[in-house]
Write an enzyme that holds these catalytic residues in place. Structure first.
Site, PDB file in Angstrom:
ATOM      1  N   ARG A  92       0.839  -1.209   0.000  1.00  0.00           N
ATOM      2  CA  ARG A  92       0.000   0.000   0.000  1.00  0.00           C
ATOM      3  C   ARG A  92       0.863   1.244   0.000  1.00  0.00           C
ATOM      4  NH1 ARG A  92      -5.128   2.083   2.207  1.00  0.00           N
ATOM      5  NH2 ARG A  92      -5.078   4.231   1.491  1.00  0.00           N
ATOM      6  N   ARG A 101      -5.429   1.479  -4.747  1.00  0.00           N
ATOM      7  CA  ARG A 101      -4.620   0.805  -3.727  1.00  0.00           C
ATOM      8  C   ARG A 101      -4.571  -0.709  -3.892  1.00  0.00           C
ATOM      9  NH1 ARG A 101      -8.768   3.911  -0.084  1.00  0.00           N
ATOM     10  NH2 ARG A 101      -7.885   5.397  -1.480  1.00  0.00           N
ATOM     11  N   ASP A 104      -6.715  -1.878   1.145  1.00  0.00           N
ATOM     12  CA  ASP A 104      -7.234  -0.856   2.049  1.00  0.00           C
ATOM     13  C   ASP A 104      -8.002  -1.573   3.145  1.00  0.00           C
ATOM     14  OD1 ASP A 104      -7.896   1.719   2.994  1.00  0.00           O
ATOM     15  OD2 ASP A 104      -9.785   1.712   1.884  1.00  0.00           O
ATOM     16  N   ASP A 106     -10.114  -0.714   6.601  1.00  0.00           N
ATOM     17  CA  ASP A 106     -10.702   0.340   7.426  1.00  0.00           C
ATOM     18  C   ASP A 106     -11.403  -0.279   8.622  1.00  0.00           C
ATOM     19  OD1 ASP A 106      -9.971   2.546   5.864  1.00  0.00           O
ATOM     20  OD2 ASP A 106     -11.756   2.375   4.601  1.00  0.00           O
TER      21      ASP A 106
END
Length: 165
Positions: A92, A101, A104, A106
């Site tokens: 990344r 990307r 990712d 989150d």
């Protein structure tokens, strides 16, 4: 040998959104789901199907997205650091905001916790605006996604490409 700092903490159920749109995006998301299970004091408790979605607020190829539920004894900041290490290991880069990307991750929810700090905001501040988060989250934790939230993102394109399994 002293106990690890998080070993005595009660487990918390957290939810992590996974996405990628560079390289072998599907392979990266599937590998990251397995790697979540290898984090200290953490076990994956649920995996959504994989979904293909158009980029939101960015460009590049379509994304592969999913959500994983985890049971963890890591604190929210320690979990975030671990997720960022997995992103870095997957190549990344952050050349600009919302850049395409390789991976990712989150942190969406950490129990019922609320955090508002420069490093971390929970619940994730934009999760209710994104079908690529709400649809897979509703698949594994329907009680965490109100029907009106799903209705609000119903016009966003999202396609299930592989069932959970």
């Amino acid at each position: 040998m002293p106990p690890e700092p998080d070993a005595g903490r009660e487990p918390v159920t957290a939810y992590v959104a996974l996405g990628a749109n560079l390289g072998d995006a599907q392979g990266a998301v599937v590998a990251a789901m397995r790697q979540l299970d290898n984090l200290p004091h953490t076990r994956v408790s649920g995996r959504s199907s994989l979904y293909r979605t158009a980029p939101v607020d960015s460009g590049g190829p379509d994304y592969i997205n999913a959500v994983a539920g985890i049971s963890t004894r890591l604190s929210a900041p320690d979990l975030l650091r671990s997720l960022q290490q997995l992103e870095l290991a997957a190549g990344r880069e952050r050349p600009y905001r919302n850049a395409p990307r390789t991976l990712d991750l989150d942190l969406l929810l950490y129990g019922d916790g609320r955090i508002d700090s420069p490093l971390l905001t929970l619940p994730h501040p934009r999760m209710t605006e994104r079908a690529f988060v709400l649809v897979p989250l509703a698949e594994i934790a329907p009680g965490r996604v109100p029907p009106e939230a799903l209705a609000a993102v119903a016009r966003q394109r999202i396609e299930r490409i592989e069932r959970a399994g």
